[in-house]
Design a protein around this motif. Structure first.
Motif, PDB file in Angstrom:
ATOM      1  N   TRP A   2       0.908  -1.338   0.151  1.00  0.00           N
ATOM      2  CA  TRP A   2      -0.514  -0.189   0.265  1.00  0.00           C
ATOM      3  C   TRP A   2       0.823   1.719  -0.280  1.00  0.00           C
ATOM      4  O   TRP A   2       1.818   1.706   0.272  1.00  0.00           O
ATOM      5  N   MET A  18      -3.920   5.019  -1.304  1.00  0.00           N
ATOM      6  CA  MET A  18      -5.245   5.043   0.138  1.00  0.00           C
ATOM      7  C   MET A  18      -5.967   6.374   0.171  1.00  0.00           C
ATOM      8  O   MET A  18      -7.477   6.662  -0.030  1.00  0.00           O
ATOM      9  N   MET A  20      -8.252   5.595  -3.157  1.00  0.00           N
ATOM     10  CA  MET A  20      -9.728   5.240  -2.381  1.00  0.00           C
ATOM     11  C   MET A  20     -10.590   5.879  -1.504  1.00  0.00           C
ATOM     12  O   MET A  20     -12.154   5.731  -1.553  1.00  0.00           O
ATOM     13  N   PHE A  21     -10.026   7.103  -0.763  1.00  0.00           N
ATOM     14  CA  PHE A  21     -11.010   7.523   0.030  1.00  0.00           C
ATOM     15  C   PHE A  21     -10.452   9.439  -0.368  1.00  0.00           C
ATOM     16  O   PHE A  21      -9.796  10.081   0.411  1.00  0.00           O
ATOM     17  N   MET A  34     -11.704   5.292   8.641  1.00  0.00           N
ATOM     18  CA  MET A  34     -11.144   5.090   7.229  1.00  0.00           C
ATOM     19  C   MET A  34      -9.833   5.243   7.627  1.00  0.00           C
ATOM     20  O   MET A  34      -8.582   4.284   7.369  1.00  0.00           O
ATOM     21  N   CYS A  58      -6.745   2.557   7.274  1.00  0.00           N
ATOM     22  CA  CYS A  58      -5.647   2.629   5.916  1.00  0.00           C
ATOM     23  C   CYS A  58      -4.258   2.707   6.556  1.00  0.00           C
ATOM     24  O   CYS A  58      -3.438   2.996   6.450  1.00  0.00           O
ATOM     25  N   GLN A  93     -18.744   1.482   1.734  1.00  0.00           N
ATOM     26  CA  GLN A  93     -17.844   2.217   1.570  1.00  0.00           C
ATOM     27  C   GLN A  93     -16.543   1.057   2.545  1.00  0.00           C
ATOM     28  O   GLN A  93     -15.479   0.497   1.933  1.00  0.00           O
ATOM     29  N   GLU A  97     -16.455  -2.253   0.789  1.00  0.00           N
ATOM     30  CA  GLU A  97     -15.609  -2.142   0.066  1.00  0.00           C
ATOM     31  C   GLU A  97     -14.113  -2.165  -0.323  1.00  0.00           C
ATOM     32  O   GLU A  97     -13.100  -2.995  -1.165  1.00  0.00           O
ATOM     33  N   LEU A  98     -13.507  -1.679   1.056  1.00  0.00           N
ATOM     34  CA  LEU A  98     -11.850  -1.696   1.427  1.00  0.00           C
ATOM     35  C   LEU A  98     -12.287  -2.990   2.080  1.00  0.00           C
ATOM     36  O   LEU A  98     -10.861  -3.629   1.596  1.00  0.00           O
ATOM     37  N   GLU A 114     -10.694  -5.015  -0.797  1.00  0.00           N
ATOM     38  CA  GLU A 114      -9.679  -4.273  -2.251  1.00  0.00           C
ATOM     39  C   GLU A 114      -8.474  -5.438  -0.888  1.00  0.00           C
ATOM     40  O   GLU A 114      -7.950  -5.931  -0.912  1.00  0.00           O
ATOM     41  N   ILE A 115      -8.939  -5.586   0.513  1.00  0.00           N
ATOM     42  CA  ILE A 115      -7.400  -6.103   1.414  1.00  0.00           C
ATOM     43  C   ILE A 115      -7.195  -7.302   1.123  1.00  0.00           C
ATOM     44  O   ILE A 115      -6.122  -8.059   0.652  1.00  0.00           O
TER      45      ILE A 115
END
Ligand SMILES: Nc1ncnc2c1ncn2[C@@H]1O[C@H](COP(=O)(O)OP(=O)(O)OP(=O)(O)O)[C@@H](O)[C@H]1O
Ligand SMILES: [Mg+2]
Lengths: 316, 231
Positions: free
Chosen positions: B109, B114, B117-118, B139, B143, B169, B172-173, B176-177
């Motif tokens: 990452w 980050m 995404m946000f 978030m 992150c 959200q 979704e994260l 993604e992780i």
């Protein structure tokens, strides 16, 4: 009058910045441990004595560098092998530990170096008046003290606000557990900060020793003033400690320089005093005489009117 | 990759974890369900070393029970606490930097990821984290932990008290992780999310696991849901 203000201002800033060298370390250590380190000024004294001994053999300049390092390492050892173990028994135990340590260091200093004031002097190349103003000299050594203090202040500011380690220190002070769980070695950071704080106190001792005297009572003399500073500034606030250091430094030098008596001040408020009255001794007290108690007077007033100190936050 | 065997933990005299057994495999999303107060948070805290462990915790074949918090974190375990523990006086960017363990190593990452995404975090990168909304703080905490490039992250109730849009959200994260090959141990109150994204689920009852199964199996098993999950 102008030269009086000018020199008092300069001397006040020299004293204030010197005090801040102690107050900054004490504040950082307080933020970390949650208790005041009563032995902090003892490390200041150690700095002066160690530098004195080194200066006998290797000269002032070697002492200036080596003594703070020695004191810093000593501080780190005290944290690692003393305080860290006492910590689990709570704040009272820590407080008593630092109290005991202060006495211990004072006794050790007297045991090794004796009770008399040591002939620790500024180096010869700094023994000249830097400038003369209205017939009054400003010693080069004071300018040197000023330079060192300002240098340390800027370095501290840069490290704390601009470097990664400064960021980790700030994080570790506010949220030690969370910081550790992000992978930072918080106990090591604490040891480092404690050692650093002690080294700064030691450095203050090294440069103050020749100016204010190197004697076994020097820790007590300055230590209580530094406590006043961190309380007046607001416990845990570095900015507050800075302002309070300058405030107290200026307060002390101006009080000594301005030779007014209590009755002079009262006259300014249109109050006349009877020279024969029972309070005669009180009216003739002069500012220089009461200068030593002014910081404590300020402390009492602050605690009455603003218990959190100038910049302190109330604990939630 | 994480094997917990007969784990016990105490707060003073109260025996909170009473023989916890479970595991998380490489690349797996595992959820830990249960009612309030059964010890889900304590399980994670004990694995991280915040609560003293009694028993065995193996991470990638190495016994980590008894190690210090930072040693455990540096072995690749990430932790996102339930209370959104941001460094309030530091900026968003500084919070993220603090998540990085090794400045020289390239991880999965980057800060840019980050911010992509946000966008909210990007916009407020130089604002004190303390003034962010609850959702933004959530978030940021997630992150920040990801910046340390963990191989397994343990996330405690990330959707608690958040608006539905933000919950999406978070979900979704989480996906993604997982996509980037990071295993997840998730403590989640919202059954729907846990059922949707998990490979396996455990249900915890007073201080130990009472059920283990796949989302489909748990959906079928009304008895377990009634006894241990529904209020
Ligand atoms: N610091 C503490 N000191 C004493 N007891 C605690 C502490 N933290 C938690 N407990 C107790 O331990 C038990 C388990 O707490 P834990 O936080 O693990 O629960 P949980 O399953 O995460 O539920 P929730 O997060 O909904 O409260 C609870 O009964 C709680 O009251
Ligand atoms: Mg919990």
């Amino acid at each position: 009058m102008f030269e009086l203000i000018f020199f008092s201002l300069l001397n006040g800033i020299v004293t204030g910045l010197l005090l801040f060298m102690l107050a900054s370390g004490l504040t950082l250590i307080f933020s970390m441990m949650g208790v005041l380190n009563f032995a902090h000024a003892s490390f200041y004294m150690l700095g002066a004595y160690v530098a004195y001994t080194i200066s006998l053999y290797l000269g002032f300049w070697v002492g200036l560098i080596v003594a703070p390092l020695v004191v810093g390492v000593l501080g780190a050892v005290v944290e690692r092998y003393g305080l860290r173990h006492v910590h689990r028994w709570g704040h009272v135990a820590e407080l008593i530990f630092t109290f005991g340590l202060a006495f211990l260091i004072e006794e050790i200093v007297q045991f090794i170096w004796g009770k008399d004031t040591k002939a620790y002097h500024e180096p010869e190349i700094l023994q000249f008046p830097l400038f003369t103003f209205f017939g009054q000299n400003f010693p080069a050594y004071k300018a040197f003290m000023l330079l060192i203090s300002i240098g340390i202040f800027i370095a501290l500011l840069l490290v704390l606000t601009r470097s990664r380690i400064g960021l980790i220190i700030q994080a570790a002070i506010t949220r030690p557990n969370m910081t550790a769980m992000l992978g930072h070695n918080v106990p090591l950071v604490f040891m480092g900060v404690f050692g650093m704080g002690c080294a700064l106190a030691g450095l203050a001792g090294v440069i103050a020793g020749p100016a204010l005297g190197t004697f076994p009572g020097m820790a007590v003399v300055l230590g209580s003033i530094v406590f006043v500073i961190v309380v007046v500034g607001g416990l845990g606030s570095l900015g507050g400690a800075f302002i309070a250091s300058l405030l107290i430094g200026l307060l002390q030098t101006f009080a000594i320089a301005l030779d007014y008596s209590v009755s002079d001040i009262l006259v300014a408020f249109n109050i006349t005093t009877d020279a024969e009255s029972a309070f005669r001794d009180l009216w003739t007290l002069s500012l220089p005489q009461i200068a030593p108690i002014l910081p404590y007077l300020l402390l009492v007033l602050i605690l009455i009117f603003r218990p959190t100190g100038l910049f302190g936050k109330r604990e939630s | 990759m994480l094997k917990v065997k007969d784990l016990n933990a105490y707060y003073g005299k109260s025996h909170i974890l009473q023989g916890v057994n479970f595991n998380v495999n490489e690349g797996e999303i595992v959820s830990l369900l249960g009612r309030n107060g059964v010890g889900r948070s304590t399980t994670i805290k004990t694995i991280m070393g915040e609560v003293p462990p009694h028993g065995s915790i193996e991470f990638r074949g190495e016994e980590i029970a008894g190690m210090k918090e930072h040693e455990i974190a540096n072995r690749g375990l990430g932790y996102v606490p339930e209370n959104r523990d941001v460094f309030a006086g530091l900026t968003v960017r500084q919070n993220l930097i603090l998540g990085i363990k090794d400045m020289k190593k390239e991880g999965r990452w980057k800060m840019e990821d980050m911010f992509d995404m946000f966008p909210n975090l990007k916009q407020r990168a130089d604002v004190d984290a303390g003034v962010l909304s609850g959702g933004e703080q959530q978030m940021l905490t997630m992150c920040r932990t990801l910046m340390g490039d963990p191989d397994l992250v343990m996330i405690d109730e990330p959707t608690e008290g958040l608006a539905p849009k933000i919950v999406t959200q978070v979900a979704e994260l989480l996906s993604e992780i997982a996509r980037r090959g990071v295993s997840i141990l998730l403590v989640e109150q919202k059954l729907a999310i846990a059922l949707k994204i998990s490979h396996r689920l455990y249900v915890m009852g007073h201080g130990h696991m009472v059920y283990e199964g796949t989302p489909d199996e748990l959906k079928e098993n009304e008895q377990v849901r009634k006894e241990w999950l529904e209020v």
